[in-house]
Design a protein around this motif. Structure first.
Motif, mmCIF file in Angstrom:
data_model
loop_
_atom_site.group_PDB
_atom_site.id
_atom_site.type_symbol
_atom_site.label_atom_id
_atom_site.label_comp_id
_atom_site.label_asym_id
_atom_site.label_seq_id
_atom_site.Cartn_x
_atom_site.Cartn_y
_atom_site.Cartn_z
ATOM 1 N N LYS A 97 0.824 -1.211 0.000
ATOM 2 C CA LYS A 97 0.000 0.000 0.000
ATOM 3 C C LYS A 97 0.860 1.263 0.000
ATOM 4 O O LYS A 97 0.517 2.258 -0.650
ATOM 5 N N VAL A 98 1.967 1.225 0.717
ATOM 6 C CA VAL A 98 2.861 2.383 0.733
ATOM 7 C C VAL A 98 3.409 2.631 -0.672
ATOM 8 O O VAL A 98 3.497 3.783 -1.129
ATOM 9 N N LEU A 99 3.781 1.561 -1.363
ATOM 10 C CA LEU A 99 4.275 1.703 -2.725
ATOM 11 C C LEU A 99 3.251 2.404 -3.602
ATOM 12 O O LEU A 99 3.591 3.325 -4.363
ATOM 13 N N ALA A 100 2.003 1.989 -3.506
ATOM 14 C CA ALA A 100 0.965 2.588 -4.350
ATOM 15 C C ALA A 100 0.796 4.072 -4.059
ATOM 16 O O ALA A 100 0.701 4.899 -4.982
ATOM 17 N N GLU A 101 0.769 4.445 -2.785
ATOM 18 C CA GLU A 101 0.588 5.849 -2.432
ATOM 19 C C GLU A 101 1.834 6.679 -2.764
ATOM 20 O O GLU A 101 1.727 7.813 -3.225
ATOM 21 N N PHE A 102 3.000 6.091 -2.557
ATOM 22 C CA PHE A 102 4.247 6.797 -2.841
ATOM 23 C C PHE A 102 4.368 7.063 -4.344
ATOM 24 O O PHE A 102 4.759 8.156 -4.769
ATOM 25 N N ALA A 103 4.009 6.065 -5.150
ATOM 26 C CA ALA A 103 4.053 6.230 -6.603
ATOM 27 C C ALA A 103 3.061 7.286 -7.074
ATOM 28 O O ALA A 103 3.264 7.917 -8.121
ATOM 29 N N ALA A 104 1.996 7.486 -6.281
ATOM 30 C CA ALA A 104 0.989 8.493 -6.636
ATOM 31 C C ALA A 104 1.346 9.879 -6.091
ATOM 32 O O ALA A 104 0.566 10.825 -6.251
ATOM 33 N N GLY A 105 2.507 9.996 -5.443
ATOM 34 C CA GLY A 105 2.958 11.325 -5.013
ATOM 35 C C GLY A 105 2.938 11.582 -3.529
ATOM 36 O O GLY A 105 3.215 12.716 -3.103
#
Length: 414
Positions: free
Chosen positions: A102-110
């Protein structure tokens, strides 16, 4: 003060924690910058020993961290924990553990990753922060801000604590403006001055600079700042220092006069405490009694120091102790074992008749007065062999050191 590390070639002086954060002499920093003005220290140090990109990945994906040790923010808004946490699975059914996916997804989204309280969970920063606290005399904490390319984690704001910014990797554009509310206390947050902060943020900055790896920046509390990552992922450490203030000294002095009978007296029956005309003569009389009570106290600094010492003990942590290794050291203790005072423990030694009393962070030990020279020798912080402790024969020294080890007052010196 520098620390000493033993090597095969003898003691080596380790650079102080504060000197890693500033590029001027500590005396100059204290005189010109501490609590007064920002200090930019370009190309000052390599901070990857304290934290690195690999360390961030490990903390997020392998350490089972829970909120609030991790939070995420996007364009100034803090994300709900459910967006980046999940259960740990069989044997660790804790719902708010950080999820790497989940962190990866949010981090990739900015989103910016904020690792909080690293002075409690990441060993290099546990040691660094403890040394810095000893040098500053004020409590400190460490957060890391991991910002994806071209993202701004938080809009212009100020903090109610001083900060040292240590740029670990990547680049970040910092814009600093002068305070609109100088030296704010902990309850005087920037949102109370939101409009003034926003207006100041549109004005001419005091510092407009891209921080690169190895750069350091000191900001006193109240200085307005915002930062934007450039080009690649940016990682910086924010060392927050909760400086004690004169207002804290006033609070301790109020505690000193708490036993004054006139100050404990009830206000008149039927008083309207919201009416300044009714309250004014009472305030004047109370101020006079307060001054008289302080004047009649032999040395108000002594009880004030006790109260601040107790607060400092609550706000900080001494050097960690290793329970298993300590128990083994107690069992194997002999005259050649070298021990030293536990770093960051502090403590006060006082003579009390035929006893010597040690008070340190809530621990109170009473030992025979013959142990006083040995305790004072250990209190310097320098390693001492058990058999070389002054004032005690070997049998007595072993008894005293075993107790000090068991109570977490001393540790073995490597």
């Amino acid at each position: 003060m520098p620390e000493h590390t033993l090597t095969e070639r003898g003691p080596v002086t380790t650079r102080s924690a504060l000197s890693r954060c500033i590029d001027v002499a500590e005396e100059q920093f204290a005189r010109e910058h501490w609590g007064r003005a920002p200090l930019l220290s370009p190309a000052h140090d390599d901070f990857t020993d304290l934290l690195s990109p690999a360390a961030v990945d490990e903390l997020v994906s392998r350490r089972g961290l829970r909120t609030p040790f991790v939070r995420l923010a996007h364009e100034g808004d803090v994300l709900a924990p459910a967006r980046f946490t999940a259960s740990g699975g069989l044997g660790a059914e804790v719902a708010d553990q950080v999820s790497g996916d989940k962190v990866l997804a949010e981090f990739a989204a900015g989103a910016t990753i904020v690792l909080q309280g690293l002075h409690r969970v990441w060993p290099p920063l546990v040691d660094f922060t403890r040394r810095l606290v000893e040098e500053l005399g004020h409590p400190a904490q460490v957060n890391a801000y991991v910002t994806p390319p071209s993202s701004q984690g938080f809009s212009p704001h100020y903090d109610t604590h001083d900060v040292f910014v240590l740029q670990v990797s990547g680049e970040k554009h910092w814009v600093i403006h002068a305070p609109v509310h100088p030296d704010p206390l902990t309850d005087q947050v920037w949102t109370d001055h939101r409009a003034a902060v926003a207006e100041a943020g549109r004005g001419e900055p005091v510092i407009d600079r891209v921080l690169r790896p190895g750069d350091a920046l000191y900001l006193p509390r109240g200085w307005i700042h915002s930062a934007t990552a450039l080009g690649d992922t940016s990682i910086h450490l924010t060392v927050g220092v909760a400086a004690y203030t004169r207002a804290d000294v006033v609070d301790t002095l109020l505690g000193v006069v708490g036993d004054t009978a006139t100050l404990r007296a009830s206000l008149p029956l039927g008083i309207d405490v919201g009416d300044p005309d009714q309250l004014r003569p009472l305030v004047e009389a109370t101020l006079a009694d307060l001054v008289a009570a302080l004047a009649s106290t032999a040395d108000p600094a002594l009880p004030a120091a006790r109260r601040l010492r107790a607060r400092f003990a609550r706000d900080t942590r001494p050097e960690p102790v290793a329970p298993l290794a300590t128990l083994s050291a107690i069992t194997a203790l002999d005259e050649h074992t070298r021990v030293r005072w536990r770093a960051g423990l502090g403590g006060v030694l006082e003579a009390a008749g035929d006893r010597v009393r040690l008070t340190a962070r809530g621990t109170v030990l009473s030992l025979p007065v013959e142990a006083s020279p040995a305790l004072h020798a250990l209190r310097t912080g320098e390693p001492v062999a058990v058999g070389a402790l002054p004032g005690l024969d070997l049998a007595s020294a072993l008894v005293v050191v075993r107790r000090l080890l068991r109570e977490g007052v001393v540790v073995t010196a490597e």
